[in-house]
Structures are given as structure tokens and as C-alpha cells.
Scaffold this active site. Structure first.
Site, mmCIF file in Angstrom:
data_model
loop_
_atom_site.group_PDB
_atom_site.id
_atom_site.type_symbol
_atom_site.label_atom_id
_atom_site.label_comp_id
_atom_site.label_asym_id
_atom_site.label_seq_id
_atom_site.Cartn_x
_atom_site.Cartn_y
_atom_site.Cartn_z
ATOM 1 N N GLY A 46 -24.771 -18.694 19.500
ATOM 2 C CA GLY A 46 -24.916 -17.199 19.217
ATOM 3 C C GLY A 46 -26.146 -16.563 20.393
ATOM 4 O O GLY A 46 -26.783 -16.777 19.534
ATOM 5 N N GLN A 51 -31.520 -9.258 19.342
ATOM 6 C CA GLN A 51 -32.929 -11.437 19.413
ATOM 7 C C GLN A 51 -33.764 -10.871 20.756
ATOM 8 O O GLN A 51 -34.334 -11.722 20.727
ATOM 9 C CB GLN A 51 -31.742 -12.175 19.446
ATOM 10 N N CYS A 88 -31.572 -20.273 13.087
ATOM 11 C CA CYS A 88 -30.983 -19.233 14.578
ATOM 12 C C CYS A 88 -32.492 -19.965 14.955
ATOM 13 O O CYS A 88 -33.121 -19.975 14.946
ATOM 14 C CB CYS A 88 -32.118 -18.366 13.158
ATOM 15 N N LEU A 89 -32.079 -18.984 15.973
ATOM 16 C CA LEU A 89 -32.853 -18.725 17.556
ATOM 17 C C LEU A 89 -34.062 -18.221 16.939
ATOM 18 O O LEU A 89 -35.088 -18.412 17.288
ATOM 19 C CB LEU A 89 -32.483 -18.525 18.543
ATOM 20 N N HIS A 130 -22.508 -14.075 11.046
ATOM 21 C CA HIS A 130 -24.479 -15.072 11.124
ATOM 22 C C HIS A 130 -24.492 -13.840 12.561
ATOM 23 O O HIS A 130 -25.706 -12.958 12.519
ATOM 24 C CB HIS A 130 -24.521 -15.918 11.527
ATOM 25 N N GLU A 131 -23.673 -13.367 13.358
ATOM 26 C CA GLU A 131 -23.952 -12.007 14.720
ATOM 27 C C GLU A 131 -23.724 -10.904 13.983
ATOM 28 O O GLU A 131 -24.768 -9.989 13.651
ATOM 29 C CB GLU A 131 -23.610 -12.955 15.828
ATOM 30 N N HIS A 134 -27.310 -10.316 11.903
ATOM 31 C CA HIS A 134 -28.207 -10.238 13.001
ATOM 32 C C HIS A 134 -27.886 -7.627 13.201
ATOM 33 O O HIS A 134 -29.100 -7.867 13.714
ATOM 34 C CB HIS A 134 -28.131 -10.482 14.270
HETATM 35 NI NI NI Z 1 -29.247 -16.069 14.385
#
Ligand code: NI
Length: 162
Positions: A46, A51, A88-89, A130-131, A134
């Protein structure tokens, strides 16, 4: 279209609230493609627009069930509760255990600007939450317990990250 750099923890954009998208314009469609390209390249499951430095309410998810593209996603209902490990990226190498609803219903617009409603459970429900976080400037480390370095084998499977 393009694989873009992913903003890391410490970048203020990750802490800002993303803006509502008034119209699914060509620019937003291009953003969705960039998000998906960047997510798959990472690889991750995701990615939210902030991000990649774009403060708009746009996310993409693919937990292995196909690409989901959502503009202005809103959580309309949630049930249950389950704790599982997340990464998380934007925070590479770190994982933690996060309590999330087990089932969610999310409404938004697809890449054609049409209204969609997604009923999700399990890992997809987790990825959606999670997204969505963000878009509010919330990171999983804000909610996680047992925050720790990802063990080597989990580092190798960064597909669990969004
Ligand atoms: Ni994340």
C-alpha cells in the site's frame, strides 16, 4: 509512469493532513499510476500520496488481490479488533504490533471518479486502515506496541509494508 522516492520518517509531509480531491482529473489519474508504480517497485502492499510528497487524499493498495485505487477514501464502518505486525515503507527496518479493526467498509472514488464501496477483512482491512492513517498524518508507530527492528527474514519480505 514513474517510480518516485518515498518520503521517510522525519519528513514533515508525513505528519500533515492530506487534502480532499475535488475532481478525479488527469493529474490525479497520473498520481494513481505513480503511486502504484512506486508501491510495486518498493515492494509494498500500500502507498498513500503523502508518502511520495503529494498532500492529497489518494491511496493505492494491493495485498495480492489486485490493485485498489482510491480517491477521498472514508472509513464508514468498522468491527472487531485484531493485533498484528506492521511495517511502513516510510519507516524502513522497523516493525510493531498494531491493533486494528478486523472488518471495515470504506467508500471513495475509483480512478474513473465513480463511487465505490469496499468491504474488507483481514490483511486488506489492515492495509486500508494503515493507508487511511497516512492521510491524517498518523504513522503506525503512533499506535504500535513492541516497536522493534525487523528481523532479517522479515526485512526480506517487505511486502508487508505500506
Ligand atoms: Ni505506511
Amino acid at each position: 509512469m514513474a517510480i518516485l522516492d518515498i518520503c521517510r520518517l522525519g519528513d514533515p509531509i508525513l505528519r500533515q493532513k492530506a487534502e480532499h480531491v475535488p475532481k478525479v482529473s488527469q493529474k490525479i489519474k497520473d498520481l494513481l499510476v505513480d503511486l502504484a508504480d512506486t508501491m510495486y517497485a518498493a515492494p509494498g502492499v500500500g502507498l498513500a500520496a503523502p508518502q511520495i510528497g503529494v498532500r492529497k487524499r489518494v491511496i493505492v493498495i494491493d495485498v495480492g488481490e489486485g490493485l485498489l485505487e482510491l480517491v477521498n477514501p472514508v472509513l464508514v464502518s468498522q468491527t472487531g479488533s485484531e493485533t498484528a505486525t506492521e511495517g511502513c515503507l516510510s519507516i524502513p527496518g522497523i516493525i510493531g504490533d498494531v491493533d486494528r479493526a478486523t472488518e471495515v467498509v470504506v467508500r471513495g472514488l475509483n480512478n474513473k471518479g465513480r463511487k465505490v464501496e469496499i468491504t474488507a477483512s483481514g490483511f486488506l482491512a489492515r492495509a486500508l486502515q494503515h493507508e487511511l492513517d497516512h492521510l491524517e498524518g498518523v504513522l503506525f508507530i503512533d499506535k504500535a506496541t513492541n516497536i522493534r527492528e525487523a528481523p532479517k527474514e522479515e526485512n526480506g519480505s517487505e511486502k508487508e509494508e505500506g
